[in-house]
Design an enzyme around this catalytic site. Structure first.
Site, short mmCIF file in Angstrom:
data_model
loop_
_atom_site.label_atom_id
_atom_site.label_comp_id
_atom_site.label_asym_id
_atom_site.label_seq_id
_atom_site.Cartn_x
_atom_site.Cartn_y
_atom_site.Cartn_z
CB SER A 27 -0.94 -0.02 1.21
OG SER A 27 -0.22 -0.24 2.40
CD GLU A 29 0.98 7.53 5.25
OE1 GLU A 29 0.75 6.44 5.83
OE2 GLU A 29 1.50 8.52 5.83
CB THR A 60 -1.38 12.08 5.65
OG1 THR A 60 -0.96 13.14 4.79
CG2 THR A 60 -0.46 10.90 5.50
CG HIS A 89 -4.16 8.78 6.86
ND1 HIS A 89 -2.94 8.63 7.48
CD2 HIS A 89 -4.14 7.94 5.79
CE1 HIS A 89 -2.22 7.73 6.81
NE2 HIS A 89 -2.93 7.31 5.78
NE ARG A 119 -2.75 11.44 20.54
CZ ARG A 119 -1.69 11.52 21.32
NH1 ARG A 119 -1.71 10.96 22.52
NH2 ARG A 119 -0.59 12.13 20.93
N GLY A 120 -3.92 11.59 16.27
CA GLY A 120 -3.32 12.85 15.81
C GLY A 120 -2.42 13.43 16.89
CG HIS A 163 2.56 7.15 20.75
ND1 HIS A 163 2.47 8.15 21.70
CD2 HIS A 163 2.18 7.69 19.57
CE1 HIS A 163 2.03 9.26 21.10
NE2 HIS A 163 1.85 9.00 19.82
CG ASP A 172 2.39 1.96 22.40
OD1 ASP A 172 1.44 2.76 22.51
OD2 ASP A 172 3.20 2.00 21.46
CE LYS A 179 -4.16 2.09 18.16
NZ LYS A 179 -3.26 3.15 17.63
CG HIS A 280 1.59 1.77 4.66
ND1 HIS A 280 0.39 1.92 3.99
CD2 HIS A 280 1.88 3.00 5.16
CE1 HIS A 280 -0.02 3.19 4.08
NE2 HIS A 280 0.87 3.87 4.79
P1 FAD Z 1 -3.65 6.33 20.06
O1 FAD Z 1 -3.74 4.93 19.59
O2 FAD Z 1 -4.87 6.97 20.61
O3 FAD Z 1 -2.49 6.30 21.16
C1 FAD Z 1 -1.76 7.46 21.52
C2 FAD Z 1 -1.03 7.24 22.81
O4 FAD Z 1 -1.93 7.27 23.90
C3 FAD Z 1 -0.27 5.93 22.94
O5 FAD Z 1 0.90 6.17 23.65
C4 FAD Z 1 -1.18 5.09 23.75
O6 FAD Z 1 -0.49 4.05 24.41
C5 FAD Z 1 -1.76 6.11 24.70
N1 FAD Z 1 -3.08 5.73 25.18
C6 FAD Z 1 -4.14 5.38 24.42
N2 FAD Z 1 -5.21 5.11 25.18
C7 FAD Z 1 -4.82 5.31 26.48
C8 FAD Z 1 -5.47 5.22 27.73
N3 FAD Z 1 -6.75 4.85 27.85
N4 FAD Z 1 -4.74 5.49 28.83
C9 FAD Z 1 -3.46 5.87 28.72
N5 FAD Z 1 -2.77 5.98 27.55
C10 FAD Z 1 -3.45 5.70 26.46
N6 FAD Z 1 -0.97 11.94 12.26
C11 FAD Z 1 -1.73 12.88 11.64
O7 FAD Z 1 -1.95 13.98 12.19
N7 FAD Z 1 -2.26 12.65 10.39
C12 FAD Z 1 -2.06 11.48 9.73
O8 FAD Z 1 -2.54 11.31 8.61
C13 FAD Z 1 -1.27 10.46 10.37
N8 FAD Z 1 -1.06 9.26 9.77
C14 FAD Z 1 -0.36 8.29 10.43
C15 FAD Z 1 -0.19 7.04 9.83
C16 FAD Z 1 0.52 6.03 10.46
C17 FAD Z 1 0.65 4.68 9.79
C18 FAD Z 1 1.11 6.28 11.73
C19 FAD Z 1 1.93 5.20 12.41
C20 FAD Z 1 0.96 7.51 12.35
C21 FAD Z 1 0.23 8.53 11.72
N9 FAD Z 1 0.02 9.78 12.32
C22 FAD Z 1 -0.74 10.75 11.68
C23 FAD Z 1 0.63 10.10 13.61
C24 FAD Z 1 -0.31 9.86 14.82
O9 FAD Z 1 -1.43 10.70 14.74
C25 FAD Z 1 0.49 10.13 16.08
O10 FAD Z 1 1.49 9.18 16.25
C26 FAD Z 1 -0.33 10.30 17.36
O11 FAD Z 1 0.52 10.86 18.35
C27 FAD Z 1 -0.89 9.00 17.94
O12 FAD Z 1 -1.91 8.54 17.18
P2 FAD Z 1 -2.53 7.06 17.44
O13 FAD Z 1 -3.66 6.91 16.54
O14 FAD Z 1 -1.47 6.06 17.45
O15 FAD Z 1 -3.05 7.31 18.96
#
Ligand code: FAD
Length: 312
Positions: A27, A29, A60, A89, A119-120, A163, A172, A179, A280
């Site tokens: 895939s 990006e 993205t 995304h 999450r972002g 992360h 993590d 998820k 990817h």
């Molecule tokens: P989450 O899965 O919500 O996790 C974030 C952190 O919070 C982790 O450390 C997790 O362990 C912690 N956490 C979650 N739930 C809890 C809880 N209940 N209690 C305590 N801690 C918790 N960013 C953008 O802005 N735009 C994009 O298009 C984009 N594309 C991406 C594509 C890929 C493949 C990747 C790997 C990252 C991308 N990102 C993007 C970056 C991403 O948004 C960041 O890494 C962000 O900081 C975390 O997003 P996440 O979805 O992993 O968050």
């Protein structure tokens, strides 16, 4: 390498011999372009990579939803003007649930069925993430919300090196599992430069009961300084050997590109040799490196003479 093999026997096993049938899924990006020139560049990349028959291509979403319109337009154009499956995304940061739901509903209505749910990151200048008071707090909540809107195929992010906000590797992985349990069907990893890191992560994830595909995110590095800076923020380790490879190449983009392709292709080949059959690619809207790496992995554009990758 088997120690008692003769040199002649080793010659018969060239490093680039491929299996008779290459089973690979890829895939790609992209990011949404800002200018008409950037749009042209992106579109050339999309067209060049399309014959590799990727499982999907994703676009993205800018930090804090700043590219909402551009992401949407790019996803829609890919869906309308190519044969590719386009994925959007989508992030939670800085928006209410209603706003995020409206974007998702719009995708659903436009026939977009694959969302990369994230999450972002906090906007620049803001230290630490805090959820919008009326928003989805984290990616797992967003996945749940999306499932209420439509039967989206949902991919989420995974972090082989953890992360930076996570208290521990286990924490993590628990988050990744949340998820998946919420309905995500695939995890795509942050980029990494040590294959062992990814393979160990895969083992830990499987032991934790995560069975969905975990697809390695591959970043061909062309601008070392930028990647180093970005890696500090996102927690990806940058080995010394990588910095040494780019030493002295600041003013030599052509050699940097050759080095980038070599490093990324080697990384993929090692993973491929360990049974990884899905990648990817973070293309940065350039096709040439990703195309070359896919070629080295044994993929051929559909319709081309030669060995054709079997896409499952
Ligand atoms: P989450 O899965 O919500 O996790 C974030 C952190 O919070 C982790 O450390 C997790 O362990 C912690 N956490 C979650 N739930 C809890 C809880 N209940 N209690 C305590 N801690 C918790 N960013 C953008 O802005 N735009 C994009 O298009 C984009 N594309 C991406 C594509 C890929 C493949 C990747 C790997 C990252 C991308 N990102 C993007 C970056 C991403 O948004 C960041 O890494 C962000 O900081 C975390 O997003 P996440 O979805 O992993 O968050």
């Amino acid at each position: 390498m088997t120690p008692n093999r003769t040199f002649a026997e080793r010659v018969e096993m060239p490093a680039y011999a491929l299996p008779s049938e290459v089973r690979l899924n890829v895939s790609f990006e992209f990011f949404p372009p800002k200018t008409p020139e950037a749009e042209e560049t992106l579109w050339r990349a999309v067209q060049r990579l399309e014959p590799m028959a990727p499982r999907f291509v994703s676009v993205t979403y800018g930090a804090g939803g700043t590219t909402r319109e551009r992401t949407h337009n790019t996803v829609r154009r890919i869906a309308a003007e190519s044969n590719l499956t386009a994925a959007a995304h989508l992030t939670c940061v800085g928006a209410t649930k209603d706003e995020v739901n409206a974007v998702a509903q719009d995708y659903w209505n436009s026939g977009i069925r694959h969302i990369v749910a994230l999450r972002g990151d906090p906007p620049e200048g803001q230290s630490g993430y805090s959820p919008h008071p009326k928003g989805y707090a984290r990616a797992a909540d967003l996945v749940e919300g999306l499932r209420r809107i439509g039967d989206f195929e949902i991919s989420v992010a995974a972090y082989p090196e953890m992360h930076p906000d996570s208290p521990s590797l286990e924490g993590d992985l628990d988050n990744l599992k949340r998820k998946i349990d919420a309905g995500a069907r695939r995890a795509i990893t942050q980029y990494f430069f040590d294959e062992q890191v990814f393979l160990r992560f895969l083992d830990r994830a499987r032991s934790a009961g995560i069975t969905v595909p975990i697809v390695p995110g591959i970043l061909p590095v062309t601008n070392f300084a930028t990647v180093k800076r970005f890696s500090e923020a996102c927690g990806a380790g940058v080995p010394r050997w990588l910095s040494e490879l780019f030493d002295g190449l600041d003013e030599d983009p052509q050699t940097r590109r050759l080095v980038a392709a070599t490093v990324a292709a080697q990384q993929c080949r090692v993973l491929q040799a360990n049974g990884i059959d899905e990648f990817h690619f973070y293309t940065l809207n350039r096709a040439d490196l990703t195309f070359a790496i896919c070629h080295i992995l044994g993929m051929r554009p559909s319709g081309a003479v030669g060995r054709t990758a079997v896409v499952e």
